[in-house]
Motif scaffolding. Structure first.
Motif, mmCIF file in Angstrom:
data_model
loop_
_atom_site.group_PDB
_atom_site.id
_atom_site.type_symbol
_atom_site.label_atom_id
_atom_site.label_comp_id
_atom_site.label_asym_id
_atom_site.label_seq_id
_atom_site.Cartn_x
_atom_site.Cartn_y
_atom_site.Cartn_z
ATOM 1 N N ALA A 13 -58.222 -31.058 -13.696
ATOM 2 C CA ALA A 13 -58.390 -32.084 -14.736
ATOM 3 C C ALA A 13 -57.046 -32.275 -15.408
ATOM 4 O O ALA A 13 -56.525 -31.353 -16.035
ATOM 5 C CB ALA A 13 -59.430 -31.637 -15.740
ATOM 6 N N ILE A 14 -56.496 -33.453 -15.261
ATOM 7 C CA ILE A 14 -55.149 -33.687 -15.794
ATOM 8 C C ILE A 14 -55.238 -34.480 -17.101
ATOM 9 O O ILE A 14 -55.968 -35.466 -17.205
ATOM 10 C CB ILE A 14 -54.288 -34.444 -14.767
ATOM 11 N N ALA A 15 -54.506 -33.987 -18.099
ATOM 12 C CA ALA A 15 -54.353 -34.737 -19.355
ATOM 13 C C ALA A 15 -53.048 -35.508 -19.201
ATOM 14 O O ALA A 15 -51.967 -34.925 -19.251
ATOM 15 C CB ALA A 15 -54.287 -33.769 -20.528
ATOM 16 N N TRP A 16 -53.172 -36.822 -18.973
ATOM 17 C CA TRP A 16 -51.960 -37.631 -18.750
ATOM 18 C C TRP A 16 -51.282 -37.987 -20.062
ATOM 19 O O TRP A 16 -50.067 -38.159 -20.112
ATOM 20 C CB TRP A 16 -52.289 -38.913 -17.961
ATOM 21 N N ALA A 17 -52.076 -38.121 -21.138
ATOM 22 C CA ALA A 17 -51.499 -38.515 -22.429
ATOM 23 C C ALA A 17 -52.463 -38.161 -23.558
ATOM 24 O O ALA A 17 -53.655 -37.974 -23.321
ATOM 25 C CB ALA A 17 -51.236 -40.016 -22.437
ATOM 26 N N VAL A 18 -51.929 -38.079 -24.780
ATOM 27 C CA VAL A 18 -52.760 -37.832 -25.967
ATOM 28 C C VAL A 18 -53.811 -38.927 -26.087
ATOM 29 O O VAL A 18 -53.533 -40.096 -25.828
ATOM 30 C CB VAL A 18 -51.863 -37.817 -27.236
ATOM 31 N N GLY A 19 -55.019 -38.526 -26.453
ATOM 32 C CA GLY A 19 -56.069 -39.511 -26.743
ATOM 33 C C GLY A 19 -56.777 -40.076 -25.529
ATOM 34 O O GLY A 19 -57.727 -40.844 -25.670
ATOM 35 N N HIS A 52 -57.585 -29.908 -29.612
ATOM 36 C CA HIS A 52 -56.445 -30.156 -30.511
ATOM 37 C C HIS A 52 -55.266 -30.765 -29.746
ATOM 38 O O HIS A 52 -54.551 -31.602 -30.275
ATOM 39 C CB HIS A 52 -55.985 -28.849 -31.178
ATOM 40 N N VAL A 53 -55.059 -30.330 -28.517
ATOM 41 C CA VAL A 53 -53.961 -30.903 -27.719
ATOM 42 C C VAL A 53 -54.255 -32.377 -27.439
ATOM 43 O O VAL A 53 -53.387 -33.239 -27.592
ATOM 44 C CB VAL A 53 -53.772 -30.147 -26.389
ATOM 45 N N LEU A 54 -55.493 -32.666 -27.069
ATOM 46 C CA LEU A 54 -55.853 -34.053 -26.749
ATOM 47 C C LEU A 54 -55.772 -34.945 -27.990
ATOM 48 O O LEU A 54 -55.514 -36.141 -27.890
ATOM 49 C CB LEU A 54 -57.257 -34.113 -26.131
ATOM 50 N N GLU A 55 -55.971 -34.333 -29.170
ATOM 51 C CA GLU A 55 -55.842 -35.091 -30.424
ATOM 52 C C GLU A 55 -54.373 -35.222 -30.839
ATOM 53 O O GLU A 55 -54.060 -35.903 -31.802
ATOM 54 C CB GLU A 55 -56.588 -34.369 -31.559
ATOM 55 N N GLY A 56 -53.496 -34.489 -30.159
ATOM 56 C CA GLY A 56 -52.062 -34.565 -30.475
ATOM 57 C C GLY A 56 -51.663 -33.732 -31.674
ATOM 58 O O GLY A 56 -50.600 -33.956 -32.254
ATOM 59 N N ILE A 57 -52.486 -32.724 -32.066
ATOM 60 C CA ILE A 57 -52.140 -31.943 -33.257
ATOM 61 C C ILE A 57 -51.756 -30.498 -32.925
ATOM 62 O O ILE A 57 -51.509 -29.705 -33.820
ATOM 63 C CB ILE A 57 -53.276 -31.964 -34.314
ATOM 64 N N PHE A 58 -51.685 -30.151 -31.651
ATOM 65 C CA PHE A 58 -51.215 -28.813 -31.258
ATOM 66 C C PHE A 58 -49.714 -28.945 -30.978
ATOM 67 O O PHE A 58 -49.287 -29.901 -30.332
ATOM 68 C CB PHE A 58 -51.967 -28.339 -30.006
ATOM 69 N N PRO A 59 -48.906 -27.984 -31.484
ATOM 70 C CA PRO A 59 -47.449 -28.158 -31.374
ATOM 71 C C PRO A 59 -46.903 -28.075 -29.942
ATOM 72 O O PRO A 59 -47.430 -27.312 -29.120
ATOM 73 C CB PRO A 59 -46.895 -27.004 -32.225
ATOM 74 N N ASP A 60 -45.873 -28.841 -29.702
ATOM 75 C CA ASP A 60 -45.007 -28.675 -28.518
ATOM 76 C C ASP A 60 -45.704 -28.725 -27.167
ATOM 77 O O ASP A 60 -45.432 -27.896 -26.303
ATOM 78 C CB ASP A 60 -44.246 -27.338 -28.602
ATOM 79 N N VAL A 61 -46.592 -29.677 -26.959
ATOM 80 C CA VAL A 61 -47.190 -29.782 -25.623
ATOM 81 C C VAL A 61 -46.601 -30.995 -24.908
ATOM 82 O O VAL A 61 -46.557 -32.089 -25.453
ATOM 83 C CB VAL A 61 -48.730 -29.900 -25.689
ATOM 84 N N GLU A 62 -46.128 -30.763 -23.698
ATOM 85 C CA GLU A 62 -45.566 -31.862 -22.903
ATOM 86 C C GLU A 62 -46.601 -32.350 -21.893
ATOM 87 O O GLU A 62 -47.301 -31.543 -21.283
ATOM 88 C CB GLU A 62 -44.329 -31.383 -22.148
ATOM 89 N N PHE A 63 -46.653 -33.633 -21.730
ATOM 90 C CA PHE A 63 -47.596 -34.243 -20.788
ATOM 91 C C PHE A 63 -46.836 -34.739 -19.574
ATOM 92 O O PHE A 63 -45.641 -34.930 -19.664
ATOM 93 C CB PHE A 63 -48.303 -35.424 -21.460
ATOM 94 N N PRO A 64 -47.534 -34.996 -18.461
ATOM 95 C CA PRO A 64 -48.915 -34.623 -18.186
ATOM 96 C C PRO A 64 -49.063 -33.115 -18.079
ATOM 97 O O PRO A 64 -48.128 -32.417 -17.672
ATOM 98 C CB PRO A 64 -49.205 -35.300 -16.849
ATOM 99 N N VAL A 65 -50.264 -32.628 -18.425
ATOM 100 C CA VAL A 65 -50.468 -31.185 -18.496
ATOM 101 C C VAL A 65 -51.881 -30.842 -18.025
ATOM 102 O O VAL A 65 -52.784 -31.675 -18.130
ATOM 103 C CB VAL A 65 -50.219 -30.697 -19.962
ATOM 104 N N ILE A 66 -52.024 -29.645 -17.493
ATOM 105 C CA ILE A 66 -53.356 -29.122 -17.166
ATOM 106 C C ILE A 66 -53.709 -28.105 -18.246
ATOM 107 O O ILE A 66 -53.041 -27.080 -18.377
ATOM 108 C CB ILE A 66 -53.400 -28.493 -15.759
ATOM 109 N N LEU A 67 -54.728 -28.436 -19.051
ATOM 110 C CA LEU A 67 -55.138 -27.569 -20.158
ATOM 111 C C LEU A 67 -56.102 -26.486 -19.663
ATOM 112 O O LEU A 67 -56.247 -26.262 -18.468
ATOM 113 C CB LEU A 67 -55.790 -28.419 -21.258
#
Ligand code: APR
Ligand code: ZN
Ligand code: ZN
Length: 376
Positions: A13-19, A52-67
């Motif tokens: 499951a890839i998170a390509w971007a916040v939101g 929190h990462v998907l909401e963009g409020i967790f610090p320092d996460v670079e996308f795309p990312v696998i959470l």
């Protein structure tokens, strides 16, 4: 195994971007390098920190990312120099490493490891490269372990071998939520028998703190949530009273102080907002009260504290993964689970196929689930 040394194609499951919703796609997972392990994930929980990462409020996460950071699986292959596990072993992964060598790991009172992703914020493996690609693009790792992938590659110090009898679809919650809340009561607060505790927030982590307070022998466990649908389970797990701040005109800290005389002995903040952290601190008694911060507040937020809350002796402290040195603690917690010393199964309200991962996040957002566990 037949796949050892080869690139594996599998779903993630890839998170390509916040939101954006997660996108389940085929990826390539490279073999493990030295001191790394490739794991076939069997089950993974959805924790609020991923949200929190998907909401963009967790610090320092670079996308795309696998959470994903609450997973259990089976070792597929090992890189050079790995001695703690071998292919076929059942393992639990954890987002706070335990290298056993750094000054914090060597300190018996600490569970923070300097190999932590927090010490070196980056979304790659320690050698600064990724093992994941999708459509020719490099995909980032998350807190070293990225469990929202059928196969993941992790540093050796982020997993521990567990009893072969352990049901991975159940013990996966020991990788974060359960251990965090339970350990916050036992290790961080060191709750004493007969004491009074207050838990703010009754998600998977908060309910685990309720279990920890009960196991430590607390006499009164006051559970607090704005969603009263959480109260039945809190009572089942050991809460003696449940209160909804919205039922009162007065601030909740005043309600708790009146209920207990001078405030609780231990309070736990398991929501992740500045307001509830202040309320939790002000709810514990002015001299020996201990407030434990568990909830992750949004990156960059500040908490205005009246210093008089602290002058008379109150303590505020934080905890990561409940204070456990995870490499040592996880096998023992699994043994305790198998001996039925606690029942973390009660946290798991939903079990979904991996493809329904976005549904799992919707259930969390709507307050309908405690823990959803995804099966591959
Ligand atoms: N007052 C009381 N309860 C609240 C409030 C509030 N102002 N706001 C939210 N809550 C409750 C929600 O109704 C929910 O039951 O807090 C609970 C939070 O639970 P989950 O969303 O399931 O989160 P969980 O996975 O338990 O994590 C809680 O700990 O590890 C951290 O990042 C995580 O910050 C998060 C926290
Ligand atoms: Zn978590
Ligand atoms: Zn270390």
């Amino acid at each position: 195994m037949a796949t050892s040394g080869k690139v594996i194609r599998c779903r993630a499951a890839i998170a390509w971007a916040v939101g954006k919703p997660l996108s389940v796609e085929e990826i390539e997972v490279a073999p493990p390098k030295a001191r790394e392990v490739r794991v076939k994930i069997v089950a993974t929980g959805i924790c609020h920190t991923d949200e929190h990462v998907l909401e963009g409020i967790f610090p320092d996460v670079e996308f795309p990312v696998i959470l994903g950071h609450e997973g259990a699986g089976i070792v597929e292959s090992i890189g050079e120099g790995v001695t703690s596990v071998k292919p076929g072993d059942k393992v639990i992964l954890f987002g706070l490493p335990h290298c056993g060598e750094c000054s914090f790991c060597l300190n018996p009172d600490s569970n923070y490891c300097l190999k932590s992703h927090f010490s070196e914020p980056q979304n790659l493996l320690p050698d600064k490269t990724s093992r994941f690609t999708c459509k020719g693009k490099q995909i980032h790792h998350f807190v070293w372990i990225s469990t929202f992938s059928e196969y993941t590659v992790v540093p050796e110090y982020t997993l521990a071998k567990v009893d072969a009898a352990a049901p991975l679809d159940k013990v996966c919650v020991l990788g974060c939520g359960f251990s965090t809340g339970y350990g916050a009561a036992i290790n961080t607060a060191k709750v004493k028998p007969g004491s009074t505790c207050a838990i703010f927030g009754l998600g998977g982590v908060g309910l685990s703190a309720v279990m920890g307070c009960k196991a430590a022998g607390a006499a009164r466990i006051i559970a607090i949530d704005i969603n009263q649908d959480k109260f039945a389970k809190a009572k089942q797990l050991g809460a003696t009273e449940c209160i909804n701040p919205r039922d009162f005109k007065k601030p909740i800290q005043q309600v708790l102080t009146e209920m207990t005389g001078h405030g609780v002995d231990y309070s736990f903040e398991v929501i992740g907002t500045a307001d509830t952290l202040i309320a939790a601190l002000a709810s514990c008694n002015m001299n020996t009260g201990v407030c434990v911060m568990i909830g992750v507040t949004p990156a960059g937020s500040t908490v205005p504290i009246d210093p008089f809350l602290l002058l008379s002796g109150r303590t505020i402290k934080g905890t990561l993964l409940g204070g456990w040195k995870m490499g040592d603690a996880i096998p023992k917690l699994v043994t305790s689970y198998l001996q039925k010393k606690f029942n973390s199964d009660l946290l798991i309200t939903h079990t979904l196929p991996f493809a329904k991962i976005n549904e799992g996040f919707e259930l969390l957002r709507a307050g309908k689930s405690i823990r959803s566990v995804l099966l591959y």
